[in-house]
Design a protein around this motif. Structure first.
Motif, mmCIF file in Angstrom:
data_model
loop_
_atom_site.group_PDB
_atom_site.id
_atom_site.type_symbol
_atom_site.label_atom_id
_atom_site.label_comp_id
_atom_site.label_asym_id
_atom_site.label_seq_id
_atom_site.Cartn_x
_atom_site.Cartn_y
_atom_site.Cartn_z
ATOM 1 N N LYS A 156 -11.293 -1.752 4.776
ATOM 2 C CA LYS A 156 -11.894 -3.159 4.490
ATOM 3 C C LYS A 156 -10.559 -4.088 4.365
ATOM 4 O O LYS A 156 -10.650 -5.120 5.140
ATOM 5 C CB LYS A 156 -12.986 -3.378 3.591
ATOM 6 N N LYS A 157 -9.782 -3.898 3.501
ATOM 7 C CA LYS A 157 -8.910 -4.843 3.326
ATOM 8 C C LYS A 157 -7.851 -4.790 4.413
ATOM 9 O O LYS A 157 -7.435 -6.080 4.709
ATOM 10 C CB LYS A 157 -7.954 -4.429 1.965
ATOM 11 N N GLU A 199 -9.554 -7.038 6.941
ATOM 12 C CA GLU A 199 -9.367 -8.456 6.610
ATOM 13 C C GLU A 199 -8.014 -8.998 6.920
ATOM 14 O O GLU A 199 -7.804 -10.173 7.424
ATOM 15 C CB GLU A 199 -9.682 -8.641 5.244
#
Length: 531
Positions: free
Chosen positions: A138-139, A142
């Motif tokens: 997820k990071k 992002e």
């Protein structure tokens, strides 16, 4: 209802509760162990108490031992000793059926619980690992998305810049396109990791952990059932021995009801009756005559005053209550009152007579054995029996002397019982049966001295008797001459009827078909007794 459904989010509570349950089992085991120690100490104290008050072996011959009150007390002590044994049995059964069994079961539960908690920990670690992967993707998504946005903005700015060359614009567009592609890949990876995590999370909360919690619930319920059984055993163990304890208590009650005060009084009379006559009246003594005679009788000696005459009878009326010194114990029991002396002499006479009979029987057995050895040297050396025969003869003569002595004392005591008769055979050097006179010398007469009626012989052991039915058969393994009185000859292989079995002296009584009877060595035949 189960823990997996209702307590899905209470892992810590479940872990603490199951640990507390195991600690309760440990506490109960410790409690029962201390109870068994109390029972064992109680039983030990009861045994010591019974032993302390039980009469010593030397004291069991005391006159009081015949009293019912005394015997009942001994019965009570024996019942208490049995009661102590039941308390020990309670302790033993509690230790075996509760302490040892629960301790073993507890170890199994601990190992099983440890396995379930380890499975839960592994499932938790697996879910946490998947979540970390999700968070990492997820990071990254992002970060790459922001980089793609910046690259797209830069490409648009470069395209609008009139000073930028065509090459710069193309390069910026390519960079923006590459960043957008990387961001799209990160987006797809993040979506995949999210799907994976949600699947594992669903598996964790709806399958894995509920299954583990339900297993822990089953473990805890089994633990509760087992400890409940231990609680019941705590009571049943004692209930099991209550009937026997009840019998011990009934025995104590019976001991009390067996006390017979009237019979005890009769025993006291029987044991202590002296046989003396009550003292008569005290005669009147005329001191005035003594004084008047004093002057005329001066030539006979020094006159005696009234107190001198009184002195010889001063304590005559009070002999019953005077303090008696301890009498000197004598062999003829002369220190006892007449009645007690008579009883003790009769008892001693009976004991000596029994001992004499044993020695006479032993002497006859040795004589028979010597005869066999002399006729059949292969069976043994006759000389090896000489010391035993000599010792037995000495014992017989010694006992005869004591028997004579006590016969005389019994006669002095004024009681003559039935005349006792004993075998008086002994053996000379040749093994023949001879009659000994009371002083040990050989006598040629067949009738002993009338003054020694106690030594009159029995009728000969081998005298003709009424024929009895045979009890079996025997076959001779060796020939036997039958030269001694009372024996019978036989040939090897001969079959005879058994009339009387060997009584331990090495001889069997047999009968031929013609009616001849006698004794043969048991070791010479094979015997078959009818069933």
């Amino acid at each position: 209802m189960d823990w997996g459904t209702e307590l899905w989010d209470q892992y810590d509570i479940i872990e603490k509760h199951t640990q507390s349950g195991l600690e309760l089992v440990e506490k109960y085991v410790k409690f029962v162990k201390e109870r068994t120690e109390i029972e064992q100490n109680y039983a030990k104290q009861l045994r010591n108490l019974s032993k302390k008050y039980n009469p010593k072996r030397s004291g069991k011959d005391e006159p009081e031992c015949r009293l019912s009150s005394y015997q009942s007390f001994v019965d009570i002590l024996n019942e208490m000793n049995d009661y102590a044994g039941q308390r020990e049995l309670i302790a033993e059964n509690m230790m075996m059926n509760i302490c040892i069994d629960l301790t073993k079961y507890l170890q199994e539960l601990k190992q099983e619980r440890k396995t379930y908690l380890l499975d839960a920990k592994k499932a938790q670690q697996s879910l946490e690992s998947t979540y970390k992967q999700l968070d990492s993707s997820k990071k990254r998504f992002e970060r790459e998305w922001r980089e793609a946005e910046r690259a797209a903005q830069y490409a648009e700015k470069t395209d609008q810049d009139i000073n930028a060359t065509k090459a710069d614009v193309e390069k910026a567009k390519q960079q923006a396109h590459m960043r957008a592609h990387v961001a799209e890949e990160c987006k797809n990876d993040y979506a995949a990791q999210l799907q994976k995590y949600n699947k594992e999370k669903n598996q964790f909360y709806f399958s894995d952990m509920p299954l583990i919690f339900n297993k822990l619930q089953d473990l805890d319920e089994r633990r509760v059932r087992k400890v409940a059984q231990g609680y019941i055993l705590f009571s049943d163990t004692e209930k099991h021995v209550m009937p026997i304890i009840g019998k011990c208590l009934e025995g104590i009650t019976k001991a009390g009801t067996n006390v017979d005060e009237k019979n005890d009084s009769l025993i006291v009379i029987e044991q202590n009756k002296s046989g003396f006559e009550r003292p008569g009246d005290v005669e009147f003594e005329d001191y005035s005559q003594v004084i008047n005679r004093a002057s005329s009788d001066s030539s006979l000696g020094t006159p005696k005053g009234p107190m001198d005459v009184l002195g010889k009878n001063r304590n005559k009326n009070f002999w019953l209550f005077s303090k008696k010194s301890k009498p000197t114990v004598t062999e003829d029991f002369a220190h006892l009152p007449p009645e007690q002396r008579r009883k003790r002499l009769q008892q001693k006479l009976e004991d000596i007579s029994k001992e004499l009979q044993k020695e006479v029987d032993q002497s006859e057995a040795l004589g028979k054995m010597k005869d066999v050895y002399e006729k059949n040297p292969q069976m043994g050396d006759p000389a090896s029996l000489a010391s035993q025969i000599n010792q037995t003869s000495q014992n017989i003569e010694r006992l005869r002397g004591e028997l004579n002595k006590y016969e005389t004392w019994v006669a002095e005591a004024g009681v003559r019982g039935d005349t006792l008769r004993y075998k008086s055979h002994t053996f000379n050097n040749n093994g023949a049966h001879d009659l000994l006179s009371p002083d040990g010398a050989h006598s040629d007469e067949s009738t002993p001295d009338t003054s020694q009626a106690i030594y009159a012989e029995f009728d000969d052991d081998f005298e003709d008797e009424e024929l009895t039915a045979p009890i079996g058969k025997c076959t001779a393994m060796y020939s036997f001459p039958g030269a001694s009185e009372g024996t019978i000859s036989m040939q090897e292989g001969e079959v005879l009827s058994v009339v009387e079995e060997d009584k331990g002296d090495g001889w069997t009584r047999v009968r031929r078909s013609n009616g001849d009877e006698g004794y043969i060595p048991t070791s010479y035949v094979t015997v078959s007794i009818n069933k």
